[in-house]
Design an enzyme around this catalytic site. Structure first.
Site, PDB file in Angstrom:
ATOM      1  N   GLY A  17       0.821  -1.216   0.000  1.00 22.70           N
ATOM      2  CA  GLY A  17       0.000   0.000   0.000  1.00 22.70           C
ATOM      3  C   GLY A  17       0.851   1.259   0.000  1.00 22.70           C
ATOM      4  N   ARG A 113      -4.786   2.812  19.016  1.00 22.98           N
ATOM      5  CA  ARG A 113      -4.271   4.108  19.469  1.00 22.98           C
ATOM      6  C   ARG A 113      -4.857   4.563  20.798  1.00 22.98           C
ATOM      7  NH1 ARG A 113      -4.979   7.401  13.848  1.00 22.98           N
ATOM      8  NH2 ARG A 113      -3.455   6.224  12.619  1.00 22.98           N
ATOM      9  N   CYS A 152      -2.609  11.587  10.970  1.00 20.66           N
ATOM     10  CA  CYS A 152      -1.694  12.466  10.235  1.00 20.66           C
ATOM     11  C   CYS A 152      -1.946  13.955  10.472  1.00 20.66           C
ATOM     12  CB  CYS A 152      -1.735  12.143   8.747  1.00 20.66           C
ATOM     13  SG  CYS A 152      -3.381  12.019   8.057  1.00 20.66           S
ATOM     14  N   GLY A 183      -3.480  11.396   2.044  1.00 18.39           N
ATOM     15  CA  GLY A 183      -3.955  10.957   3.350  1.00 18.39           C
ATOM     16  C   GLY A 183      -5.001   9.864   3.256  1.00 18.39           C
ATOM     17  N   ARG A 238     -10.953  18.020   2.744  1.00 22.10           N
ATOM     18  CA  ARG A 238     -10.015  17.480   1.759  1.00 22.10           C
ATOM     19  C   ARG A 238      -9.891  18.494   0.632  1.00 22.10           C
ATOM     20  NH1 ARG A 238      -7.104  13.217   2.908  1.00 22.10           N
ATOM     21  NH2 ARG A 238      -8.893  11.871   3.307  1.00 22.10           N
ATOM     22  N   HIS A 245      -0.592  18.287   4.830  1.00 17.98           N
ATOM     23  CA  HIS A 245      -1.845  18.742   5.422  1.00 17.98           C
ATOM     24  C   HIS A 245      -1.647  20.139   6.003  1.00 17.98           C
ATOM     25  CE1 HIS A 245      -3.458  14.895   4.674  1.00 17.98           C
ATOM     26  NE2 HIS A 245      -3.496  14.372   5.878  1.00 17.98           N
TER      27      HIS A 245
END
Lengths: 355, 355, 355, 355
Positions: A17, A113, A152, A183, A238, A245
């Protein structure tokens, strides 16, 4: 660490990926780590990596990696350190399996996370949280462990807020993002949706940015991590940008007597443990402040500090929360693969792994 | 007004520029107004409009207009109503000249927006401010007057805030914009600066957005306009979009007991004087609320209500200011030419001009 | 036909996709046709169309259509005319089924375009090829028939070449395309692949453009269609454009004594059967020639003639093949849905269907 | 040359523009050349370079250069080698002046490219043309000379055609370009004109591409350069790409018995004098052939060989001219600054200058 002759074997999970490719790109010629194994989908397992991957980065893929066999997700291999670029659902089952087998798993996936015994770490921000892996190991009975690196957007935001928190305290953070298409991985965003357009929504992004920022800036004490009592409100968009970003930030500090110059000085002087230790992937300045009124810009600044620095600009008063500024983080490097690698370098340098 | 047979002659100043072209496009086949005169730069004066202009809009320019002679900026002509698309510095001297000659000047320029006797009007928001033209005329000794319509972000923001102000009160507004390139005119933004990029700065834009929003939402009382005591903080960005300014808004209302549904209802039910009078350029719904979680989007929604409606979406709680949402305004129509024309229609319908 | 009171019921197959949506948009308020049925994937069959579709066009979807039930691909329904926006593999089995049931199938799919008894028709170019449906019906034992409309590049190319073929003869055509992303459907091209990029390859596109152009310009004689003996060589590229395929053409004519002015005159004077019959979707001028040296451009000219005209510019000598020019065709209208509808209008007007 | 210790002082003319910045970027840390002087417009002369320039490249400008004083266009300075990024009209008067003063002027301007005693050189293609500087010097009475490097499309086209010309002969070349916005300098193309668009026209570009390609591939004999008898027909388009000109090429060779594999072999085996001499800026492979069917692409391949290689793909038969392929050249590096520097390296290595 830096004296060591022999490089530590590492593996990349989900290696075909986009984030997997970034890991591979950043690990080529790494002074401490040596890519020894790559895993991919069950379907492609057994193929040569070079045959299984469609290399999408502008760089030339490292020749040595091309010849590695692509392993199945649950394959066994020898490599103390594992970088996970797995999709969330796969990560959920595979990462604990590998941790139980003794690997130090540095994961870019969001699955663990927010687990209370899993550290969510930006190496410059909350290296002390890494201590929680001891609780994790003993509680879960693992020989290895999982360390995660976060969203991110949350990563560069936490990095920029850290010196402010240290110097002035941070109470409230209101952010609006303009996020690059990378992203979303590949194929990610359809060109029909983003060409000449803005999409004011990214699935689950705002929640992640809000809670992860709080955890990054939280405290480790007595074997537990407490998220910081900072109110974070995010609006995520986006935009038609490839890498980087952009984030517009308004912040309310813990003190009223702080000037824009004070913020700029705090940004500029900030150094974290990676800088002190001189880790290979650590940017010299983790936060670069631009003086021009129209910077940072993704097309010009996404590669500052090899993509590992956060670039800040337009620091000025906000009539509502006190201060505002703009920041830019390279989403696939600082916001993903690079953050993971820096965490691994830190723990290797601490002697926790790879000994 | 609607019964009138004869259309009112109007002029467009600065007719060859981008906003000038939008005026001409919107005035073609206007039921009340008839384009009678166009002015341009001194250098091109005397040319046929069709020879002087490089038509840049995707539409076909109206044939009748092509044959009009391009007049010098200070030329005399017969047309009670004048639409000004002049650059700021030219507007500063020409608009008073034309007002003194008796023209009703509807200006898109920023030169006089903040003058205390000049109304800055969004027809649905503060039509009552138009009364100040009487003070303007008597104080300045003009037969005509100047009415301004404001910045292309402040207009849709004020329009969206108006029903909230009416129903709940508005205390604080924190906005981040993602603005289309057409907002900068032509040639405007260099492609090198914006292709695949975001520019986090637009010259003087944030100040305009902040103070004009306050004036729009202010009160006219006893011959004076008082700006609303609302704190506005703006961060303005340019993005690679052709038409339509996106704005992420966080707002603190005057009351705490307001739900997202209350905001949505207030947006949807809002109607202003243009709607009540059925003015030709008035959108049926000045604020259109989209339920989809990923709307509005400039590429899909910039033409809602022929570009005269503001499109709102993602109304939801903000952990810092109470409420947040996204809005989209067509910057060259609702945010410029269309706003001016609507103001002129309103005053014509009130019988103030063109009788 | 135009005198008829009652509109002919029509169906759209593959109604939720991008081309399906274009069909539905163009059929709203059609003077002759009335949308009576829509089909979609097996999986969504039974849902209300408005619930099954994610409407991606910038327009508001027609309210009446939203309430139609979405039928399965092989469902039976009453509608003499069927427009097929099916994917190639589905079209291959469904279109014959519907033709055998008696429907006149106007297909945008490529499955049967090159079948020798299936007409591949641009209404202005080779309306006479429609006669082959008689052979088709008798040979295949169908009550209905299939008419196809061709590739989104081949259609405008054939349309532009037709007047040249008629007036001068055409020997060789070398074309290079710059094609819009909407040509790939949705999600189609990944934004990562096209943002700020060019992709010099579109799967099977060059072959289609070459052989379909030859068939369009071929002759129908004695119950058979013979492709034109024109050599066509195509290079196809994808560019970051939303709507409108640009094509650079070099052409060798059958005669040497032809000037650029002769070509321009031939383009401008060209009218086909749709123009002579005044069909509802026929553009007044099928080929619009622009004199400006930098036109056509997709962002400005894709909607000329409601997207049904081909726009030509820069007609000039080519030192290799004699003549060169640039053309633009709206790929989802003239190059897809609109071409199909125009074919159906033509056959309805001829009294072949819908009587 | 490579043994030399001392670097040759060089100057950059027009140093604040985009091509000037590329020169400065490429000359930083150059092993043979040392930037000693920079010139700019009369208006800014006397300023520090770092104050006069708005650095627009994504890189960090070299610190040493920032402190150089910006000289007036006609200022005198010590530097045997001069790189000219001057606009055409300024180059026309300044370049002869500097040549007469004894400088070796390597010019990216088009002013003297077609002068019969001025070499127009791609170092790998026609290094022998450099001999004409002797005629130039004696005829014009100059101590120095002018060498030009050609148009940003003609350079990569000539480079790709050279091995074909050598192996098979080249008769006709039909090309269609898709050119990046950086080819137009700064501010260059307005974003309004190119965002989501294609412009099928670039002023004087087609003529330059055609005649310069012929001159590059021409012969130097008996003190004169004769352009090659190759027919070239070009159609030039601007697309929304930042760096890298894409070119679709159809070519008729001098022989009929050539296969695509033969072309590919000729491309891959090609080496020029810069490769043989191992010049610092020479790419190892001047022509890189990609096997993937969808390459080259500007976003992925513009930096191959540090931007100095031409990337070729899709080599296949053309039914009209015999062969077709796609090529990509980095327009500001290989197509401008890099080409000039390579020419200077070649002449320095030959001992002609800088001794």
């Amino acid at each position: 660490m830096s004296q060591e002759k022999k490089r530590i074997p590492v593996a990349v999970l989900g290696a075909t990926g986009m984030v997997g490719q970034r890991f591979i790109e950043m690990l080529a010629d790494h002074p401490w780590f040596e890519l020894a194994a790559v895993t991919g989908s069950e379907r492609r397992a057994g193929q040569r990596y070079g045959d299984a991957v469609v290399w999408r980065l502008p760089s030339t893929p490292p020749a040595a990696t091309m010849d590695l066999p692509l392993l199945a997700p649950d394959a066994e291999f020898d490599a103390p350190i594992v970088f996970s670029a797995l999709p969330t659902d796969v990560a959920e089952s595979i990462e604990p399996l590998l941790a139980s087998r003794g690997h130090a798993v540095f994961s870019n996936a969001s699955s663990y996370r927010m687990a209370e015994d899993v550290p969510l770490v930006v190496a410059e921000v909350n290296a002390d949280h890494l201590q929680i892996v001891e609780q994790q190991r003993s509680r879960r009975g693992w020989k290895g462990f999982i360390v995660t690196n976060g969203n991110c957007v949350a990563i560069p935001v936490a990095l920029a807020l850290k010196p402010l928190q240290d110097a002035f305290g941070v109470r409230k953070v209101l952010i609006t993002t303009m996020q690059a298409i990378t992203g979303a991985g590949y194929p990610g965003v359809a060109s029909y949706d983003i060409l000449g357009n803005v999409i004011p929504y990214i699935n689950t992004e705002e929640e992640k940015v809000e809670i992860e920022t709080q955890k990054f800036l939280g405290a480790y004490r007595d074997g537990a991590i407490t998220s910081a009592p900072i109110t974070v409100s995010a609006q995520c968009n986006r935009v038609a940008v490839r890498d980087g970003h952009m984030v517009c930030v308004s912040v309310e500090l813990g003190r009223d007597d702080v000037s824009s110059e004070d913020l700029i000085a705090a940004f500029r002087e900030f150094r974290g443990e990676p800088q002190q230790r001189g880790l290979p992937s650590a940017p010299t300045e983790p936060i670069v402040v631009r003086d021009e009124r129209d910077r940072p810009q993704p097309a010009r600044d996404a590669d500052v500090g090899e993509g590992m620095a956060v670039v800040v600009g337009r620091v000025r008063p906000c009539s509502i929360l006190g201060h505002k500024f703009v920041l830019l983080g390279n989403n696939t490097i600082r916001g993903a693969a690079g953050a993971s690698i820096l965490n691994a370098e830190l723990m290797a340098d601490q002697g926790v792994i790879g000994a």
